[in-house]
Design a protein around this motif. Structure first.
Motif, PDB file in Angstrom:
ATOM      1  N   SER A   9       0.720  -1.263  -0.008  1.00 42.44           N
ATOM      2  CA  SER A   9       0.053  -0.143   0.023  1.00 42.44           C
ATOM      3  C   SER A   9       0.882   1.222   0.056  1.00 42.44           C
ATOM      4  N   SER A  77       6.278   6.453  -2.752  1.00 40.62           N
ATOM      5  CA  SER A  77       5.112   6.898  -2.755  1.00 40.62           C
ATOM      6  C   SER A  77       4.640   7.939  -1.700  1.00 40.62           C
ATOM      7  N   GLY A  81      -1.335   3.747  -2.286  1.00 40.67           N
ATOM      8  CA  GLY A  81      -1.672   3.582  -3.727  1.00 40.67           C
ATOM      9  C   GLY A  81      -0.812   2.455  -4.549  1.00 40.67           C
ATOM     10  N   GLU A  82      -0.512   2.805  -5.813  1.00 34.27           N
ATOM     11  CA  GLU A  82       0.445   2.220  -6.309  1.00 34.27           C
ATOM     12  C   GLU A  82       1.364   2.708  -7.181  1.00 34.27           C
ATOM     13  N   GLU A 142       2.452   7.579  -9.603  1.00 36.05           N
ATOM     14  CA  GLU A 142       1.874   7.212  -8.433  1.00 36.05           C
ATOM     15  C   GLU A 142       0.492   7.588  -8.547  1.00 36.05           C
ATOM     16  N   ASP A 144      -3.602   6.344  -6.681  1.00 35.83           N
ATOM     17  CA  ASP A 144      -4.268   6.219  -5.333  1.00 35.83           C
ATOM     18  C   ASP A 144      -5.277   4.883  -5.429  1.00 35.83           C
ATOM     19  N   GLY A 145      -4.796   4.378  -4.117  1.00 35.02           N
ATOM     20  CA  GLY A 145      -5.701   3.136  -3.986  1.00 35.02           C
ATOM     21  C   GLY A 145      -5.275   1.777  -4.973  1.00 35.02           C
ATOM     22  N   SER A 146      -6.356   1.037  -5.103  1.00 34.55           N
ATOM     23  CA  SER A 146      -5.950  -0.085  -5.955  1.00 34.55           C
ATOM     24  C   SER A 146      -6.572   0.530  -7.609  1.00 34.55           C
ATOM     25  N   GLN A 206      -8.782   4.611 -10.249  1.00 36.30           N
ATOM     26  CA  GLN A 206      -8.400   4.478  -9.079  1.00 36.30           C
ATOM     27  C   GLN A 206      -9.502   4.313  -7.824  1.00 36.30           C
TER      28      GLN A 206
END
Length: 225
Positions: A9, A77, A81-82, A142, A144-146, A206
């Protein structure tokens, strides 16, 4: 340049670079590195371009890190997120949300992207100003989230809630549409407008925009009487 992305995460990217290779990032974007890099900070494109860049969520000053010999440099990050690595061909562009840019090879161009229709900026959630990355080269963003990925065919449309559009190919058309129905507007919780994306092209959505996280935190902060 070789790289690996670590973490779940709160991810980070580590780039292993040979002598003469260089990456650039916004001011303060580097997390750690070996002592084999030379650091150079400038306005990157002049004052006007720096100001436009600040509108899209980046710093006016950018920093270039050039490897004097083989070494490693990392970029982390700033929120859950990713991290995605974009392998951009010559002339290939990607449109990203504000503040998505992390770092890129020197051959990648970072520009401010203005939506063609001002209505998108006022009502579409992602704003009138976004970021545009153009190849060739590797860039890190970067999100947000998945992340959910969809390939839209020509004329195929997806309706997206405010802020959930993270990134799309340049061929995708972004517009806004008004929520239908008086009760839907008042009680549906989606606001007045939703973002519409139309293919052809790929989109990245996202699950948890950072703005939503900030709103939830603010809602829990006691107000001063």
């Amino acid at each position: 340049m070789e790289y690996k992305i670590f973490g779940d995460s709160m991810p980070y990217a580590v780039c292993e670079m040979s002598s003469g290779e260089a990456v650039y990032t916004e001011s303060g974007g580097m997390s750690w590195m070996t002592d084999t890099f030379e650091m150079s900070t400038n306005m990157e494109g002049g004052l006007l371009k720096g100001l436009f860049r600040s509108f899209s969520g980046e710093s006016i000053f950018m920093t270039t890190y050039t490897a004097k010999s083989k070494g490693k440099i990392a970029f982390a990050s700033g929120y859950p997120g990713e991290i995605r690595a974009l392998h951009l061909a010559q002339g290939q562009s990607m449109i990203c949300q504000k503040q998505a840019f992390m770092a890129a090879e020197r051959s990648v161009q970072l520009d401010t992207f203005f939506q063609e229709k001002m209505s998108v900026g006022f009502f579409g959630g992602e704003g009138f100003i976004m970021q545009k990355l153009t190849g060739p080269g590797v860039a890190f963003v970067e999100l947000d989230g998945s992340i959910a990925e969809y390939e839209l065919g020509a004329g195929e449309k997806m309706i997206v809630d405010t802020g959930n559009l993270a990134m799309c190919e340049e061929t995708v058309k972004i517009s806004v549409q008004m929520v239908k129905g008086f009760k839907n507007i008042l009680f549906g919780g989606e606001g007045l407008f939703l973002t519409s994306v139309t293919g052809p092209g790929k989109i990245w959505l996202q699950s948890m925009p950072f703005s939503n996280i900030a709103d939830k935190i603010l809602s829990l902060v006691p107000s001063k009487e």
